[in-house]
Write a protein that holds these residues in place. Structure first.
Motif, PDB file in Angstrom:
ATOM      1  N   ALA A  20       4.136   4.627 -14.620  1.00 60.53           N
ATOM      2  CA  ALA A  20       3.312   5.349 -15.579  1.00 60.53           C
ATOM      3  C   ALA A  20       4.182   5.882 -16.712  1.00 60.53           C
ATOM      4  CB  ALA A  20       2.581   6.494 -14.890  1.00 60.53           C
ATOM      5  N   PRO A  21       3.648   5.935 -17.937  1.00 61.15           N
ATOM      6  CA  PRO A  21       4.411   6.511 -19.053  1.00 61.15           C
ATOM      7  C   PRO A  21       4.834   7.940 -18.744  1.00 61.15           C
ATOM      8  CG  PRO A  21       2.446   5.379 -19.843  1.00 61.15           C
ATOM      9  CD  PRO A  21       2.324   5.438 -18.348  1.00 61.15           C
ATOM     10  N   GLY A  22       6.094   8.236 -18.998  1.00 63.05           N
ATOM     11  CA  GLY A  22       6.605   9.575 -18.746  1.00 63.05           C
ATOM     12  C   GLY A  22       7.151   9.785 -17.355  1.00 63.05           C
ATOM     13  N   ALA A  23       6.886   8.855 -16.435  1.00 67.67           N
ATOM     14  CA  ALA A  23       7.398   9.000 -15.073  1.00 67.67           C
ATOM     15  C   ALA A  23       8.897   8.726 -15.039  1.00 67.67           C
ATOM     16  CB  ALA A  23       6.671   8.049 -14.128  1.00 67.67           C
ATOM     17  N   ARG A  40       0.835  -1.208   0.000  1.00 67.22           N
ATOM     18  CA  ARG A  40       0.000   0.000   0.000  1.00 67.22           C
ATOM     19  C   ARG A  40       0.864   1.249   0.000  1.00 67.22           C
ATOM     20  NH1 ARG A  40      -2.910  -3.101   3.828  1.00 67.22           N
ATOM     21  NH2 ARG A  40      -1.968  -1.893   5.512  1.00 67.22           N
ATOM     22  N   ASP A  41       1.954   1.225   0.772  1.00 61.51           N
ATOM     23  CA  ASP A  41       2.841   2.390   0.802  1.00 61.51           C
ATOM     24  C   ASP A  41       3.565   2.561  -0.536  1.00 61.51           C
ATOM     25  OD1 ASP A  41       2.138   2.768   3.478  1.00 61.51           O
ATOM     26  OD2 ASP A  41       3.748   1.422   4.156  1.00 61.51           O
ATOM     27  N   LEU A  42       3.965   1.448  -1.145  1.00 58.32           N
ATOM     28  CA  LEU A  42       4.673   1.535  -2.428  1.00 58.32           C
ATOM     29  C   LEU A  42       3.758   2.043  -3.537  1.00 58.32           C
ATOM     30  CD1 LEU A  42       6.743  -1.795  -2.356  1.00 58.32           C
ATOM     31  CD2 LEU A  42       7.536   0.505  -1.828  1.00 58.32           C
ATOM     32  N   SER A  43       2.496   1.711  -3.477  1.00 58.61           N
ATOM     33  CA  SER A  43       1.573   2.156  -4.521  1.00 58.61           C
ATOM     34  C   SER A  43       1.359   3.665  -4.496  1.00 58.61           C
ATOM     35  CB  SER A  43       0.232   1.438  -4.376  1.00 58.61           C
ATOM     36  OG  SER A  43      -0.378   1.778  -3.137  1.00 58.61           O
ATOM     37  N   ARG A  44       1.744   4.330  -3.390  1.00 56.21           N
ATOM     38  CA  ARG A  44       1.595   5.781  -3.299  1.00 56.21           C
ATOM     39  C   ARG A  44       2.800   6.536  -3.854  1.00 56.21           C
ATOM     40  NH1 ARG A  44       0.298   4.368   2.234  1.00 56.21           N
ATOM     41  NH2 ARG A  44      -1.959   4.019   2.454  1.00 56.21           N
ATOM     42  N   LEU A  45       3.834   5.820  -4.248  1.00 55.74           N
ATOM     43  CA  LEU A  45       5.017   6.496  -4.804  1.00 55.74           C
ATOM     44  C   LEU A  45       4.648   7.192  -6.105  1.00 55.74           C
ATOM     45  CD1 LEU A  45       7.799   3.785  -4.268  1.00 55.74           C
ATOM     46  CD2 LEU A  45       7.440   5.882  -2.950  1.00 55.74           C
ATOM     47  N   ASP A  46       5.283   8.352  -6.343  1.00 56.71           N
ATOM     48  CA  ASP A  46       5.020   9.101  -7.573  1.00 56.71           C
ATOM     49  C   ASP A  46       5.415   8.270  -8.796  1.00 56.71           C
ATOM     50  OD1 ASP A  46       4.115  11.273  -6.163  1.00 56.71           O
ATOM     51  OD2 ASP A  46       6.040  12.332  -6.163  1.00 56.71           O
ATOM     52  N   GLY A  47       4.500   8.169  -9.738  1.00 60.92           N
ATOM     53  CA  GLY A  47       4.773   7.469 -10.979  1.00 60.92           C
ATOM     54  C   GLY A  47       4.452   5.998 -10.973  1.00 60.92           C
ATOM     55  N   VAL A  48       4.159   5.399  -9.808  1.00 60.53           N
ATOM     56  CA  VAL A  48       3.876   3.971  -9.711  1.00 60.53           C
ATOM     57  C   VAL A  48       2.385   3.730  -9.915  1.00 60.53           C
ATOM     58  CG1 VAL A  48       3.909   1.947  -8.204  1.00 60.53           C
ATOM     59  CG2 VAL A  48       5.833   3.531  -8.209  1.00 60.53           C
ATOM     60  N   THR A  49       2.049   2.832 -10.840  1.00 55.83           N
ATOM     61  CA  THR A  49       0.640   2.524 -11.119  1.00 55.83           C
ATOM     62  C   THR A  49       0.202   1.179 -10.553  1.00 55.83           C
ATOM     63  OG1 THR A  49       1.222   1.533 -13.254  1.00 55.83           O
ATOM     64  CG2 THR A  49       0.704   3.889 -13.232  1.00 55.83           C
TER      65      THR A  49
END
Length: 787
Positions: A220-223, A72-81
């Motif tokens: 995510a694309p572009g991340a 759950r914490d990892l899914s909040r990282l910027d760019g992670v889908t």
């Protein structure tokens, strides 16, 4: 049919063998391009389709143990889908029929298949029952290589626990399209086992109830992938996290990417060689034809044909040669691409890998080939267009001859007349001789430059496995252990000697560049593994300094005396600036060495070792393997002899096909150049040779005059071809060397001998085909003057 069309057909029929020889060269150039790019398209298409269907991850990371809730914490990282957490453990496993234990990787299956990453593709059998703890799916490549079948029951020792299971299915995975062995980048499928089982079964086997130790992420694309890697390392550090790495650093994907790059390199380097030589031969052939048909060109213009109309047949002749070669090359390239794809199936396992003809590559290479042949004829075509009728229909002005070098040196008759004729002709047409020598030298260049691969690989094996690494067996521990554990390893059956080794993963940074590598900690007096310099001398360690490979130094721009930032990824992740004390000649990739005690000090740990390198008696190896299977702390095992044997077999199979292609292509160059050179000489000198027959020269002497000129040209081309082969070998080293292996430009006597034999055989065949025409001369027809 127009008169000029009939003339073109007559010229093509009259010059059919020369046309076919030049078209052969054009076809080789087109075939290489079509072969390489078609194989690349097939491989890339299979890769893209498999990655998309299986949802292959962008980022990977491991830790010792972390709560499942960390997702759950990892899914909040910027760019992670998407985040997929799992359990991945390794151990040794006895496989019936194998003398050495296999390394078994056991991976937990996802609870929710729809959200899972790196999904496996079932090819046989069924998926395990989620409610059973003794069923698993195995990697298809392992099952085939180890001859394991559905229903077989195996036992792997995972973290000291015996995990017994039944294989109920075979599967493919995007993570294991290519599975390299631990001590080699070549595959060892029989000893590299991967199993997938329901999470409860793997939790029980690994003692990981409610925890995971591996994660895979989609970005995510572009991340920013580097930013995601940094955040992931930071978040997993409290759980004993190891280096997070992107898809391009994943072992299977990295090897695939390198193979795709090599195919592009082949398509861009070799075809121009063939097309340039073909263009030169077209120039010689069409120029001779224009000179021989001066009167016909003059008559055409006298009867009202315009300059362009009189010259176009020669341009069309060149276009037909290019078109014929392009079509033949396209067909051959498609067949060769299918052969390469068939070979790829032995190494790269995809659900579907089928040949895919690259029409774009064919159209582009065919267009370039036709343009090359037409450009080769352009000078002769312009000369034909520029001839005035009055001048063209006049007899040629007799050539003013003068004494040559041989005439001035050998006035006493010590040199026979036939030899004098050969030398005089070479002296009087130096440009033609030069072009022929360059063409012949290029074929020998290609032969020598590709044969070097065998010598280079022998050098890599000798350097990596008999000079730098001199152990016979190595074992790896589940975790770094006290060096005192080495005593128990030394007591194993057949062990003569053992030396500890500490290996940690690290990022090395310098000058704005960074590379992920491993640091090998060795004892200063170690003899089983030691870094060597360019003269194969052991390099002594100096304090806390690093000894790094030449390839790694070149990548980071480092020299001895420079400082490099070392960020260790294992353990607590310490970092330090360390000096580079020396460079090692290491062909097996990027590596760094330092004293084991200093590495342990950097890690903030005691006197530890992560494995041991051993010298084991050959006749005691079965007992040694049985013993290590029962030691829970040992999770990895490698055999130098097995690694070298598998490596040589795989390389021999891979390079045998490729070298066969290149030898055939190079022989085609030699034959095409030699045949056209001799055929043009025969066409120009048929009247002279017939006159010599009338004057008393025998058929053998006339054949000697014709073939002897080719022999001199072929011999003169040998030194240039040898030097060119060395230059091409160095170019191929730069183009084909990979991170996991650097090829030395080594060419041995055997390679020179094979290259020369193939070269001389092709030239001799051309000389035989042309020389035998002397015996078929009709003297009346040849000597008849054209009215």
């Amino acid at each position: 049919m127009k008169a000029l069309d009939r003339k073109l057909l007559r010229d093509l029929w009259r010059l059919k063998w020369q046309v076919m020889a030049i078209a052969l060269l054009v076809g080789c150039g087109v075939a290489v391009a079509v072969m390489s790019l078609s194989a690349q398209r097939a491989l890339a298409g299979a890769q893209d389709a498999f990655y998309a269907d299986s949802r292959f991850a962008d980022v990977f990371a491991q830790a010792k143990r972390m709560p499942a809730s960390v997702t759950r914490d990892l899914s909040r990282l910027d760019g992670v889908t998407t985040v997929d957490a799992r359990i991945l453990e390794s151990g040794l496993m006895d496989v019936p029929g194998l003398s050495r234990p296999a390394i078994a990787r056991v991976i937990s299956l996802p609870d929710d298949e729809r959200r899972a990453l790196n999904r496996i593709t079932l090819t046989q059998g069924r998926m395990p029952d989620p409610n059973r703890l003794d069923e698993a799916v195995a990697l298809k490549t392992f099952m085939e290589a180890a001859r394991v079948r559905l229903g077989d029951r195996l036992t792997a020792v995972i973290d000291g626990r015996a995990f017994t299971f039944t294989i109920v299915g075979a599967a493919l995975s995007p993570e294991y399209v290519y599975v390299p062995a631990p001590e080699s980048f070549m595959p060892d499928d029989a000893h590299q086992a991967v199993f997938w089982a329901p999470r409860p079964a793997v939790e029980r086997a690994a003692g990981m109830n409610g925890a995971v130790n591996a994660v895979a992420l989609r970005v995510a694309p572009g991340a920013s992938v580097p930013a995601v890697l940094a955040d992931l390392d930071r978040m997993l550090a409290p759980y004993g996290g190891r280096a997070a790495y992107a898809r391009e650093d994943q072992a299977s994907h990295a090897f695939l990417a390198a193979e795709l790059k090599e195919l592009s390199t082949s398509a861009s380097i070799l075809p121009p060689i063939f097309l340039v030589i073909a263009a030169a031969l077209v120039h010689l052939t069409v120029s001779r034809l224009v000179e021989a048909e001066r009167e016909q060109i003059g008559l055409l213009k006298a009867f009202g044909y315009r300059d362009r109309e009189a010259a176009v047949p020669y341009l069309r002749l060149a276009a037909v040669i290019g078109l014929t070669g392009a079509i033949a090359g396209g067909l051959a390239g498609g067949g060769l691409a299918a052969a390469i794809v068939d070979q790829y199936r032995e190494y790269f396992r995809f659900p579907l890998l089928e040949p895919r003809f690259h029409w774009g590559a064919f159209a582009c290479s065919a267009g370039v080939a036709i343009a090359a042949t037409m450009l080769g004829s352009l000078a002769a075509v312009r000369r034909a267009a520029g001839l005035s009728p009055a001048l063209a229909m006049q007899p040629l002005r007799p050539t003013a001859y003068r004494e040559g070098l041989l005439d001035r040196v050998a006035r006493d008759g010590s040199v026979d007349q036939a030899t004098r004729i050969i030398v005089r002709n070479l002296e009087r047409f130096p440009m033609r001789a030069t072009l022929a020598i360059l063409g012949l030298a290029s074929s020998l260049t290609l032969l020598v430059g590709t044969q070097f691969l065998f010598d280079s690989l022998d050098k890599v094996v000798d350097q990596a496995y008999y000079r730098t690494q001199r152990w016979s067996e190595s074992v790896g521990f589940a975790e770094a252990r006290s060096v005192a554990a080495l005593a128990s390893v030394q007591r194993l059956p057949g062990v003569f000697a053992a030396e500890p080794v500490r290996i940690v993963a690290a990022r090395l940074k310098a000058g704005g560049r960074e590379e992920m590598t491993r640091i090998v900690g060795l004892d200063p007096g170690a003899s089983f593994q030691r870094p060597l310099d360019g003269l194969d001398r052991p390099i002594p360690f100096k304090g806390r300094g690093l000894v790094i490979s030449e390839a790694l130094a070149a990548r980071l721009g480092l020299e001895p005396g420079d400082s490099v930032r070392v960020e260790v990824i294992d353990g607590s992740g310490p970092a330090a600036d360390l000096p580079v004390t020396a460079l090692a000649r290491d062909y097996s990739g990027f590596a760094a060495y330092m004293p084991r005690r200093e590495l342990n000090h950097l890690m903030g740990e005691g006197d530890l070792a992560s494995g041991a390198q051993l010298l084991v008696a050959p006749d005691a190896r079965p007992a040694f393997y049985r013993a290590i299977e029962g030691i829970p702390q040992i999770i990895g095992s490698s055999s130098r002899d097995d690694t070298v044997a598998n490596w040589r077999q795989a390389m021999a199979e891979a390079f045998r096909v490729m070298i066969s292609f290149y030898v055939s292509f190079a022989a085609a160059i030699a034959f095409g150049v030699a045949y056209n050179t001799s055929r043009i000489a025969l066409s120009e000198r048929a009247r002279d040779l017939a006159t010599l027959r009338v004057l008393g020269f025998g058929q053998g002497e006339c054949a000697y005059i014709l073939v002897g000129e080719l022999a001199i040209l072929a011999l003169a081309a040998i030194p240039l071809g040898m030097l060119g082969g060395q230059a091409l070998a160095h170019g191929l080293v730069a183009a084909y060397s990979r991170d996991e292996m650097r090829l030395p430009a080594v060419i041995g006597p055997r390679s020179y001998g094979i290259s020369l034999l193939a070269y001389l055989a092709a030239v001799s065949l051309a000389a035989l085909l042309v020389g035998r025409r002397i015996w078929g001369f009709d003297l009346v027809t040849v000597l008849k003057t054209r009215e």
